[in-house]
Design a protein around this motif. Structure first.
Motif, PDB file in Angstrom:
ATOM      1  N   ASN A   1     -11.994  26.300   8.260  1.00 22.70           N
ATOM      2  CA  ASN A   1     -11.641  25.708   9.544  1.00 22.70           C
ATOM      3  C   ASN A   1     -10.339  24.915   9.442  1.00 22.70           C
ATOM      4  O   ASN A   1      -9.461  25.025  10.295  1.00 22.70           O
ATOM      5  CB  ASN A   1     -12.794  24.806  10.009  1.00 22.70           C
ATOM      6  N   ALA A   2     -10.191  24.133   8.375  1.00 21.95           N
ATOM      7  CA  ALA A   2      -8.980  23.330   8.185  1.00 21.95           C
ATOM      8  C   ALA A   2      -7.753  24.217   8.023  1.00 21.95           C
ATOM      9  O   ALA A   2      -6.674  23.902   8.550  1.00 21.95           O
ATOM     10  CB  ALA A   2      -9.143  22.409   6.977  1.00 21.95           C
ATOM     11  N   LEU A   3      -7.893  25.322   7.320  1.00 19.10           N
ATOM     12  CA  LEU A   3      -6.779  26.265   7.196  1.00 19.10           C
ATOM     13  C   LEU A   3      -6.420  26.851   8.555  1.00 19.10           C
ATOM     14  O   LEU A   3      -5.241  26.961   8.913  1.00 19.10           O
ATOM     15  CB  LEU A   3      -7.141  27.390   6.223  1.00 19.10           C
ATOM     16  N   ASP A   4      -7.435  27.223   9.325  1.00 21.50           N
ATOM     17  CA  ASP A   4      -7.202  27.877  10.614  1.00 21.50           C
ATOM     18  C   ASP A   4      -6.560  26.970  11.657  1.00 21.50           C
ATOM     19  O   ASP A   4      -5.956  27.467  12.614  1.00 21.50           O
ATOM     20  CB  ASP A   4      -8.525  28.412  11.179  1.00 21.50           C
ATOM     21  N   TYR A   5      -6.664  25.672  11.492  1.00 22.45           N
ATOM     22  CA  TYR A   5      -6.105  24.739  12.470  1.00 22.45           C
ATOM     23  C   TYR A   5      -4.589  24.824  12.568  1.00 22.45           C
ATOM     24  O   TYR A   5      -4.013  24.476  13.597  1.00 22.45           O
ATOM     25  CB  TYR A   5      -6.491  23.299  12.100  1.00 22.45           C
ATOM     26  N   LEU A   6      -3.926  25.249  11.498  1.00 23.23           N
ATOM     27  CA  LEU A   6      -2.464  25.186  11.452  1.00 23.23           C
ATOM     28  C   LEU A   6      -1.882  26.540  11.087  1.00 23.23           C
ATOM     29  O   LEU A   6      -2.574  27.426  10.599  1.00 23.23           O
ATOM     30  CB  LEU A   6      -2.025  24.152  10.408  1.00 23.23           C
ATOM     31  N   TYR A   7      -0.585  26.665  11.287  1.00 25.12           N
ATOM     32  CA  TYR A   7       0.094  27.878  10.862  1.00 25.12           C
ATOM     33  C   TYR A   7       1.445  27.540  10.219  1.00 25.12           C
ATOM     34  O   TYR A   7       1.602  27.634   9.010  1.00 25.12           O
ATOM     35  CB  TYR A   7       0.278  28.850  12.027  1.00 25.12           C
ATOM     36  N   ALA A   8       2.406  27.112  11.009  1.00 21.57           N
ATOM     37  CA  ALA A   8       3.760  26.874  10.487  1.00 21.57           C
ATOM     38  C   ALA A   8       3.772  25.855   9.355  1.00 21.57           C
ATOM     39  O   ALA A   8       4.592  25.951   8.437  1.00 21.57           O
ATOM     40  CB  ALA A   8       4.688  26.428  11.617  1.00 21.57           C
ATOM     41  N   GLU A   9       2.857  24.906   9.385  1.00 23.12           N
ATOM     42  CA  GLU A   9       2.816  23.865   8.356  1.00 23.12           C
ATOM     43  C   GLU A   9       2.456  24.433   6.978  1.00 23.12           C
ATOM     44  O   GLU A   9       2.777  23.832   5.953  1.00 23.12           O
ATOM     45  CB  GLU A   9       1.821  22.764   8.745  1.00 23.12           C
ATOM     46  N   TRP A  10       1.800  25.584   6.959  1.00 27.17           N
ATOM     47  CA  TRP A  10       1.441  26.251   5.701  1.00 27.17           C
ATOM     48  C   TRP A  10       2.530  27.212   5.224  1.00 27.17           C
ATOM     49  O   TRP A  10       2.595  27.541   4.043  1.00 27.17           O
ATOM     50  CB  TRP A  10       0.161  27.066   5.861  1.00 27.17           C
ATOM     51  N   ASN A  11       3.348  27.706   6.143  1.00 27.90           N
ATOM     52  CA  ASN A  11       4.286  28.788   5.847  1.00 27.90           C
ATOM     53  C   ASN A  11       5.212  28.482   4.686  1.00 27.90           C
ATOM     54  O   ASN A  11       5.729  27.365   4.553  1.00 27.90           O
ATOM     55  CB  ASN A  11       5.162  29.094   7.062  1.00 27.90           C
ATOM     56  N   ASP A  12       5.447  29.511   3.868  1.00 24.23           N
ATOM     57  CA  ASP A  12       6.446  29.467   2.790  1.00 24.23           C
ATOM     58  C   ASP A  12       6.181  28.362   1.775  1.00 24.23           C
ATOM     59  O   ASP A  12       7.114  27.750   1.252  1.00 24.23           O
ATOM     60  CB  ASP A  12       7.862  29.362   3.380  1.00 24.23           C
ATOM     61  N   LYS A  13       4.919  28.138   1.502  1.00 23.33           N
ATOM     62  CA  LYS A  13       4.520  27.161   0.496  1.00 23.33           C
ATOM     63  C   LYS A  13       3.535  27.834  -0.460  1.00 23.33           C
ATOM     64  O   LYS A  13       2.733  28.665  -0.047  1.00 23.33           O
ATOM     65  CB  LYS A  13       3.866  25.941   1.142  1.00 23.33           C
ATOM     66  N   PRO A  14       3.578  27.462  -1.742  1.00 16.67           N
ATOM     67  CA  PRO A  14       2.637  28.048  -2.693  1.00 16.67           C
ATOM     68  C   PRO A  14       1.266  27.392  -2.594  1.00 16.67           C
ATOM     69  O   PRO A  14       1.138  26.250  -2.157  1.00 16.67           O
ATOM     70  CB  PRO A  14       3.283  27.750  -4.044  1.00 16.67           C
ATOM     71  N   ILE A  15       0.278  28.148  -3.034  1.00 16.51           N
ATOM     72  CA  ILE A  15      -1.079  27.642  -3.064  1.00 16.51           C
ATOM     73  C   ILE A  15      -1.768  28.187  -4.316  1.00 16.51           C
ATOM     74  O   ILE A  15      -1.588  29.351  -4.678  1.00 16.51           O
ATOM     75  CB  ILE A  15      -1.856  28.031  -1.778  1.00 16.51           C
ATOM     76  N   GLY A  16      -2.484  27.313  -4.990  1.00 20.13           N
ATOM     77  CA  GLY A  16      -3.281  27.690  -6.142  1.00 20.13           C
ATOM     78  C   GLY A  16      -4.698  27.185  -5.938  1.00 20.13           C
ATOM     79  O   GLY A  16      -4.948  26.364  -5.043  1.00 20.13           O
ATOM     80  N   PHE A  17      -5.612  27.653  -6.777  1.00 17.83           N
ATOM     81  CA  PHE A  17      -7.017  27.355  -6.542  1.00 17.83           C
ATOM     82  C   PHE A  17      -7.737  26.918  -7.807  1.00 17.83           C
ATOM     83  O   PHE A  17      -7.536  27.477  -8.883  1.00 17.83           O
ATOM     84  CB  PHE A  17      -7.734  28.585  -5.982  1.00 17.83           C
ATOM     85  N   VAL A  18      -8.600  25.915  -7.638  1.00 22.55           N
ATOM     86  CA  VAL A  18      -9.566  25.515  -8.653  1.00 22.55           C
ATOM     87  C   VAL A  18     -10.927  25.709  -8.008  1.00 22.55           C
ATOM     88  O   VAL A  18     -11.299  24.976  -7.085  1.00 22.55           O
ATOM     89  CB  VAL A  18      -9.371  24.054  -9.099  1.00 22.55           C
ATOM     90  N   GLY A  19     -11.639  26.741  -8.449  1.00 21.00           N
ATOM     91  CA  GLY A  19     -12.956  27.031  -7.902  1.00 21.00           C
ATOM     92  C   GLY A  19     -14.042  26.546  -8.846  1.00 21.00           C
ATOM     93  O   GLY A  19     -13.808  26.368 -10.035  1.00 21.00           O
ATOM     94  N   PHE A  20     -15.204  26.337  -8.285  1.00 15.42           N
ATOM     95  CA  PHE A  20     -16.342  25.982  -9.127  1.00 15.42           C
ATOM     96  C   PHE A  20     -17.621  26.500  -8.501  1.00 15.42           C
ATOM     97  O   PHE A  20     -17.712  26.683  -7.291  1.00 15.42           O
ATOM     98  CB  PHE A  20     -16.415  24.468  -9.388  1.00 15.42           C
ATOM     99  N   GLY A  21     -18.596  26.763  -9.371  1.00 19.09           N
ATOM    100  CA  GLY A  21     -19.884  27.284  -8.927  1.00 19.09           C
ATOM    101  C   GLY A  21     -20.477  28.168 -10.002  1.00 19.09           C
ATOM    102  O   GLY A  21     -19.979  28.228 -11.132  1.00 19.09           O
ATOM    103  N   GLY A  22     -21.529  28.893  -9.647  1.00 20.72           N
ATOM    104  CA  GLY A  22     -22.213  29.747 -10.602  1.00 20.72           C
ATOM    105  C   GLY A  22     -21.310  30.787 -11.235  1.00 20.72           C
ATOM    106  O   GLY A  22     -21.460  31.128 -12.401  1.00 20.72           O
ATOM    107  N   ALA A  23     -20.361  31.304 -10.475  1.00 17.48           N
ATOM    108  CA  ALA A  23     -19.399  32.288 -10.979  1.00 17.48           C
ATOM    109  C   ALA A  23     -17.987  31.708 -10.968  1.00 17.48           C
ATOM    110  O   ALA A  23     -17.012  32.425 -10.798  1.00 17.48           O
ATOM    111  CB  ALA A  23     -19.471  33.564 -10.148  1.00 17.48           C
ATOM    112  N   GLY A  24     -17.883  30.399 -11.111  1.00 12.92           N
ATOM    113  CA  GLY A  24     -16.577  29.751 -11.151  1.00 12.92           C
ATOM    114  C   GLY A  24     -15.855  29.728  -9.818  1.00 12.92           C
ATOM    115  O   GLY A  24     -14.652  29.510  -9.770  1.00 12.92           O
ATOM    116  N   GLY A  25     -16.581  29.962  -8.743  1.00 15.29           N
ATOM    117  CA  GLY A  25     -15.955  29.959  -7.422  1.00 15.29           C
ATOM    118  C   GLY A  25     -15.069  31.164  -7.162  1.00 15.29           C
ATOM    119  O   GLY A  25     -14.293  31.177  -6.208  1.00 15.29           O
ATOM    120  N   ALA A  26     -15.203  32.210  -7.982  1.00 20.12           N
ATOM    121  CA  ALA A  26     -14.287  33.355  -7.927  1.00 20.12           C
ATOM    122  C   ALA A  26     -14.272  34.061  -6.573  1.00 20.12           C
ATOM    123  O   ALA A  26     -13.215  34.447  -6.079  1.00 20.12           O
ATOM    124  CB  ALA A  26     -14.633  34.356  -9.030  1.00 20.12           C
TER     125      ALA A  26
END
Length: 195
Positions: free
Chosen positions: A95-120
């Protein structure tokens, strides 16, 4: 100075994501050349998407949306910390991602997942979402496994080598943040959307 947000992607009570984010920030604090800050989705009290126009239009009416947009716009890149709920990311994060568009554009994103399968599986879905938001998902990620990286499933206790994985992830996010700065500042914008 390059600014990277470590995004806490869940809002439920007793969530583990803030502890994981603090660990990432602890690793990041040993690195020169970028500022790393916590950005907690829970601090913004975003209801289910309630704007009258799609985010791509960029016409935000809600004060909560403008506040979230200002926060996201102030960063050059993101490391998202996400658990995995039923093979996907938390609804509050999507939901938080969907709220915006231009503010995300042309920026990198990386992920730290967690859970039973590492959040994969949550991370893979978020990679697809981020591409649609014109972001640059980096190749490196960190996947913390409940059975081995948490003590009694409640406290983070990363196994050997996890700090090095965070450094690799941050290397990529920071490098791409600097590289994409010229794109963000160079007047390259999204195509106009007809209403």
């Amino acid at each position: 100075m390059t600014r990277i947000a470590v995004v806490v992607g869940s809002t439920r009570p007793n969530r583990l994501a803030p502890a994981v984010a603090r660990w990432v920030l602890g690793v990041a604090a040993t690195r020169p050349g970028a500022v790393h800050e916590l950005l907690d989705v829970a601090d913004f009290d975003l209801p289910l998407y309630d704007e009258p126009w799609p985010a791509m239009v960029g016409s935000y009416e809600g004060a909560h949306t403008r506040r979230w947009a200002d926060a996201v716009a102030s960063y050059d890149g993101f490391v998202v910390v996400t658990g995995e709920y039923n093979h996907g990311p938390p609804a509050a994060l999507k939901n938080a991602l969907d709220y915006l568009y231009a503010e995300w554009n042309d920026k990198p994103i990386g992920f730290v997942g967690f859970g039973g399968a590492g959040g994969a599986r949550a991370v893979e879905q978020l990679r697809l979402n981020s591409i649609e938001l014109r972001m640059a998902p980096v190749a490196a990620s960190v996947g913390l496994v409940s059975a081995t990286d948490f003590a009694s499933h409640t406290e983070i206790a990363p196994t050997a080598g996890r700090d090095a994985q965070v450094h690799t992830l941050l290397d990529q996010v920071e490098t791409w943040a600097r590289a994409l700065a010229s794109v963000r500042g160079g007047g390259i914008t999204a195509s106009p959307v007809a209403r």
